[in-house]
Design a protein around this motif. Structure first.
Motif, PDB file in Angstrom:
ATOM      1  N   ALA A   1       0.838  -1.207   0.000  1.00 33.26           N
ATOM      2  CA  ALA A   1       0.000   0.000   0.000  1.00 33.26           C
ATOM      3  C   ALA A   1       0.872   1.255   0.000  1.00 33.26           C
ATOM      4  CB  ALA A   1      -0.925   0.009   1.206  1.00 33.26           C
ATOM      5  N   ALA A   2       1.853   1.299   0.901  1.00 30.83           N
ATOM      6  CA  ALA A   2       2.685   2.508   1.033  1.00 30.83           C
ATOM      7  C   ALA A   2       3.952   2.164   1.789  1.00 30.83           C
ATOM      8  CB  ALA A   2       1.921   3.605   1.775  1.00 30.83           C
TER       9      ALA A   2
ATOM     10  N   VAL B   1      -7.015   0.950  -1.184  1.00 33.78           N
ATOM     11  CA  VAL B   1      -6.196   2.089  -0.768  1.00 33.78           C
ATOM     12  C   VAL B   1      -6.505   3.271  -1.685  1.00 33.78           C
ATOM     13  CG1 VAL B   1      -3.843   2.944  -0.448  1.00 33.78           C
ATOM     14  CG2 VAL B   1      -4.400   0.566   0.126  1.00 33.78           C
TER      15      VAL B   1
ATOM     16  N   THR C   1      -2.009   7.738  -0.299  1.00 34.46           N
ATOM     17  CA  THR C   1      -0.868   7.381   0.546  1.00 34.46           C
ATOM     18  C   THR C   1       0.066   8.583   0.696  1.00 34.46           C
ATOM     19  OG1 THR C   1       0.543   6.620  -1.271  1.00 34.46           O
ATOM     20  CG2 THR C   1      -0.938   4.996  -0.286  1.00 34.46           C
ATOM     21  N   ARG C   2       0.861   8.538   1.752  1.00 32.92           N
ATOM     22  CA  ARG C   2       1.918   9.528   1.915  1.00 32.92           C
ATOM     23  C   ARG C   2       2.979   8.960   2.868  1.00 32.92           C
ATOM     24  NH1 ARG C   2      -2.390  11.254   4.871  1.00 32.92           N
ATOM     25  NH2 ARG C   2      -2.055  11.954   7.026  1.00 32.92           N
ATOM     26  N   CYS C   3       4.149   9.512   2.786  1.00 33.63           N
ATOM     27  CA  CYS C   3       5.258   9.081   3.638  1.00 33.63           C
ATOM     28  C   CYS C   3       5.841  10.298   4.347  1.00 33.63           C
ATOM     29  CB  CYS C   3       6.338   8.378   2.818  1.00 33.63           C
ATOM     30  SG  CYS C   3       5.790   6.812   2.090  1.00 33.63           S
TER      31      CYS C   3
ATOM     32  N   ALA D   1       4.670   5.931   7.577  1.00 30.74           N
ATOM     33  CA  ALA D   1       3.890   5.718   6.357  1.00 30.74           C
ATOM     34  C   ALA D   1       2.412   5.795   6.696  1.00 30.74           C
ATOM     35  CB  ALA D   1       4.221   4.362   5.736  1.00 30.74           C
ATOM     36  N   TYR D   2       1.622   6.308   5.744  1.00 30.13           N
ATOM     37  CA  TYR D   2       0.190   6.500   5.944  1.00 30.13           C
ATOM     38  C   TYR D   2      -0.565   6.056   4.697  1.00 30.13           C
ATOM     39  CZ  TYR D   2       2.145   9.707   9.420  1.00 30.13           C
ATOM     40  OH  TYR D   2       2.882  10.250  10.444  1.00 30.13           O
ATOM     41  N   ALA D   3      -1.716   5.446   4.895  1.00 23.90           N
ATOM     42  CA  ALA D   3      -2.581   5.061   3.775  1.00 23.90           C
ATOM     43  C   ALA D   3      -4.030   5.268   4.176  1.00 23.90           C
ATOM     44  CB  ALA D   3      -2.345   3.609   3.377  1.00 23.90           C
TER      45      ALA D   3
ATOM     46  N   CYS E   1      -7.650   4.222   3.589  1.00 28.01           N
ATOM     47  CA  CYS E   1      -8.165   2.937   3.128  1.00 28.01           C
ATOM     48  C   CYS E   1      -9.685   2.893   3.204  1.00 28.01           C
ATOM     49  CB  CYS E   1      -7.588   1.801   3.979  1.00 28.01           C
ATOM     50  SG  CYS E   1      -5.787   1.693   3.964  1.00 28.01           S
TER      51      CYS E   1
END
Length: 233
Positions: free
Chosen positions: A64-65, A83, A86-88, A103-105, A107
């Motif tokens: 996903a991320a 998903v 997403t971002r990091c 990390a973020y997703a 969903c």
């Protein structure tokens, strides 16, 4: 919470950079049957995309991320979970220290949207509080229900842990299992790995999976949590 919640099975797992028994690692995760896995110490260097995909495939999941952009934090999902964004995040670098991030997703599962997040804080007690604050700012800004897993590198009495936990439900505490240690597999003596959830999310079950195979798979035990997300509109 409404009775008709949406079930979600979560594993949060520091996989020790796959330095141990990778066959045991894959077996442990597949046996858990998770919808999402929050990984710490995932692939983050040469050919990291390929390595992340191979790891996910060994678990029966998809990426996903995460990876290199989040410095080894990795979010994996089953095909049941969609998903949507997403971002990091990379925490500010302290000279001479290890890079850390998150990390973020966003969903969607069963009509319910939620934010999946994962992080791994520094082993340096002087560095952790600032990293915890950076992680917490992202979690606090979320409008979606939060499901956040982390290796905090300190126990519940530490300042970084308290920062991340504020306003969230500690899944272990919710199930009266805060005495279950997550580290190390060779000498279990500390709970430094946690899953925190939004108060809108119900914790149904919590376990620290301690088996002969988990002791071969990593230096951390996996945290396995069953949740009920609030039903979507």
């Amino acid at each position: 919470m409404p009775a008709a919640g949406v079930p979600l099975r979560v594993v949060s797992y520091n996989i020790h950079s796959q330095r141990d028994d990778t066959a045991a690692l894959a077996e442990v995760v597949r046996a858990a049957g998770p919808d999402v896995v929050i990984v710490q110490e995932g692939p983050r260097r040469f050919r990291w995309r390929q390595k992340c995909a191979t790891l996910a495939d060994s678990f029966g999941l998809v990426v996903a991320a995460g990876g290199l952009p989040s410095l080894g934090n990795l979010l994996l999902t089953s095909l049941r979970v969609r998903v949507t964004a997403t971002r990091c995040q990379r925490y500010p670098l302290t000279p001479g220290r290890h890079l850390r991030g998150a990390a973020y997703a966003e969903c969607l599962v069963g009509g319910t949207r939620f934010l999946l997040a994962g992080s791994h804080l520094s082993t340096d007690p002087a560095e952790r509080p600032g990293q915890a604050a950076a992680f917490k700012r992202e979690l606090a800004a979320a409008t979606l229900p939060v499901v956040a897993g982390a290796d905090l590198n300190e126990g519940p009495d530490g300042p970084a842990w308290r920062t991340v936990a504020e306003g969230l439900t500690d899944a272990a505490v919710a199930m009266d299992r805060a005495d279950r240690h997550t580290y190390s597999c060779a000498n279990p003596r500390r709970r430094i790995d946690a899953l925190f959830v939004d108060p809108r999310v119900e914790v149904v079950d919590y376990d620290v999976v301690d088996t002969p195979r988990t002791r071969q798979a990593s230096d951390h035990f996996p945290v396995l949590v069953d949740l009920l997300l609030p039903a979507g509109d």
